[in-house]
Design a protein around this motif. Sequence first.
Motif, PDB file in Angstrom:
ATOM      1  N   GLN A  35       0.824  -1.204   0.000  1.00 47.43           N
ATOM      2  CA  GLN A  35       0.000   0.000   0.000  1.00 47.43           C
ATOM      3  C   GLN A  35       0.863   1.261   0.000  1.00 47.43           C
ATOM      4  O   GLN A  35       1.796   1.401   0.783  1.00 47.43           O
ATOM      5  CB  GLN A  35      -0.916   0.013   1.233  1.00 47.43           C
ATOM      6  N   ARG A  87      -8.340  -0.616 -10.805  1.00 49.03           N
ATOM      7  CA  ARG A  87      -9.732  -0.678 -10.347  1.00 49.03           C
ATOM      8  C   ARG A  87      -9.840  -0.046  -8.970  1.00 49.03           C
ATOM      9  O   ARG A  87      -8.855   0.042  -8.222  1.00 49.03           O
ATOM     10  CB  ARG A  87     -10.211  -2.132 -10.288  1.00 49.03           C
ATOM     11  N   HIS A  99     -10.723  -0.091  -5.147  1.00 46.22           N
ATOM     12  CA  HIS A  99     -10.613  -1.176  -4.173  1.00 46.22           C
ATOM     13  C   HIS A  99     -10.712  -0.563  -2.779  1.00 46.22           C
ATOM     14  O   HIS A  99      -9.832   0.184  -2.353  1.00 46.22           O
ATOM     15  CB  HIS A  99      -9.279  -1.913  -4.336  1.00 46.22           C
ATOM     16  N   GLY A 100     -11.796  -0.872  -2.081  1.00 42.19           N
ATOM     17  CA  GLY A 100     -12.010  -0.283  -0.764  1.00 42.19           C
ATOM     18  C   GLY A 100     -12.097   1.229  -0.876  1.00 42.19           C
ATOM     19  O   GLY A 100     -12.843   1.761  -1.703  1.00 42.19           O
ATOM     20  N   PHE A 133      -7.347   2.259  -4.481  1.00 45.76           N
ATOM     21  CA  PHE A 133      -7.262   1.666  -5.804  1.00 45.76           C
ATOM     22  C   PHE A 133      -6.268   0.509  -5.792  1.00 45.76           C
ATOM     23  O   PHE A 133      -5.317   0.494  -5.012  1.00 45.76           O
ATOM     24  CB  PHE A 133      -6.815   2.719  -6.822  1.00 45.76           C
ATOM     25  N   ALA A 134      -6.510  -0.453  -6.666  1.00 51.35           N
ATOM     26  CA  ALA A 134      -5.614  -1.588  -6.833  1.00 51.35           C
ATOM     27  C   ALA A 134      -5.120  -1.622  -8.272  1.00 51.35           C
ATOM     28  O   ALA A 134      -5.894  -1.431  -9.216  1.00 51.35           O
ATOM     29  CB  ALA A 134      -6.329  -2.895  -6.499  1.00 51.35           C
ATOM     30  N   THR A 156      -2.701  -3.861 -11.106  1.00 56.02           N
ATOM     31  CA  THR A 156      -2.061  -5.127 -11.448  1.00 56.02           C
ATOM     32  C   THR A 156      -1.028  -4.865 -12.524  1.00 56.02           C
ATOM     33  O   THR A 156      -1.347  -4.298 -13.580  1.00 56.02           O
ATOM     34  CB  THR A 156      -3.076  -6.155 -11.948  1.00 56.02           C
ATOM     35  N   GLU A 201       0.484  -7.077  -7.555  1.00 60.22           N
ATOM     36  CA  GLU A 201      -0.624  -6.175  -7.249  1.00 60.22           C
ATOM     37  C   GLU A 201      -0.172  -5.153  -6.218  1.00 60.22           C
ATOM     38  O   GLU A 201       0.484  -5.497  -5.232  1.00 60.22           O
ATOM     39  CB  GLU A 201      -1.836  -6.954  -6.746  1.00 60.22           C
ATOM     40  N   GLY A 210      -1.393  -1.309  -4.167  1.00 58.20           N
ATOM     41  CA  GLY A 210      -2.529  -0.488  -3.777  1.00 58.20           C
ATOM     42  C   GLY A 210      -2.115   0.924  -3.426  1.00 58.20           C
ATOM     43  O   GLY A 210      -0.971   1.179  -3.038  1.00 58.20           O
TER      44      GLY A 210
END
Length: 298
Positions: free
Chosen positions: A2, A83, A85-86, A89-90, A92, A98, A100
Motif C-alpha cells: 500500500q 480498479r 478497491h475499498g 485503488f488496486a 495489477t 498487485e 494499492g
Amino acid sequence: MQYEVIVVGGSYAGLAAAMPLARARRRVLVIDAGRPRNRYAAHSHGFFGMDGWTPAEMLEEARYQLSTYPSVEQLPGQVQQARAHGEGFALTLADGRELGAQRLILATGVSDELPAIPGLRERWGRSVVHCPYCHGYEFERGALGVLATQATSMHQALLVPDWGPTTYFSQGAFEPDAEQTQRLAARGVAIERSRVVEVVGPDDGLTGVRLEDGRELALAGLFVAPSTRPADTLAEQLGCAYDEGPWGPLLRVDEFKRTTVAGVYAAGDASSAMASVSLAVAAGTLAGVGAHQSLLGF
C-alpha cells in the motif's frame, strides 16, 4: 503493498507530480514503462535550464533528483489493470504483482498516429515534427512544409512561417476556403495541391518530399499534426470521462488535475492538447499538489 499515491507514468508530468508529494514526505511510487512520447527526438528545447538536452538526459537527471527523497520509490514496469478497491485503488502489473494506493495520478501520455506515407515515421521527432516552438529554430530558416492531416493543420500553417518559408500541402482533403487562402497568402505560405506520396532524405534526415505528379520539393523540415489516442486503457477501466480534443480524446480534468473519478488525477499529454515539457511539468506539479491536499481532506 500500500502506498499513499501511485503515479503511473514516469516521464515529465509523472516525475513532476511525485516531487511535491516527496517533499511532503508522503509514500509515493512512480511506475514507468519507459516509453516517453519524445523518445524519438534527438534533443528537447524550450525548457529552462535544460534547453538542448536529450530526452534521456533530462529524465535521468529528474529521476536522480527524485531518488534523493527517501519516501519515493521508482519501479520500471507496465500497469495492465486498475480498479477501485475499498477506499483506494488496486493496480495489477504485467508481471502479476498487485499494488494499492489511496490516490492515483495517471501520467501515461498518448500515442501518435501518423499518416501512412513512406519515409514519414522514420523521421518522426527529428526532421518530421509537430511543434515549431520545440523544433523550428534548428531548421535555420530553411524551407519548411506543413502536411495537412486535419482541420487544425491550418493553424499550424499560419504559425510556421516565422521559422522559414512555408508550403502547405493540402493532401486533397483540407482545402483552405477563401478567407483561409487570403490569410495564408498574407503569411507568404504557398499552397501545394499535389499529394505528398513519399518523404525523402538520407537516414533520418530530410531533403524533401516527392509528390504524386512526380515532382520533388526540397525541404529542411516537415510539420505534421498527428492524431492521438490514449497510450493505455487505465483511465477507461477506472471510469474516467474523456472529452474530444483537437487531435484525439483527452481526459477531463479540473484546475488541480482531478478527473471525474474521485481520487484519480491526470497530467500531461493524456489530459492536455498543448504538449511540451514545460506544460507537462506544470500540470504534473498541480496534480501532485492536488493529490496531496486531497489526502488532507481538502
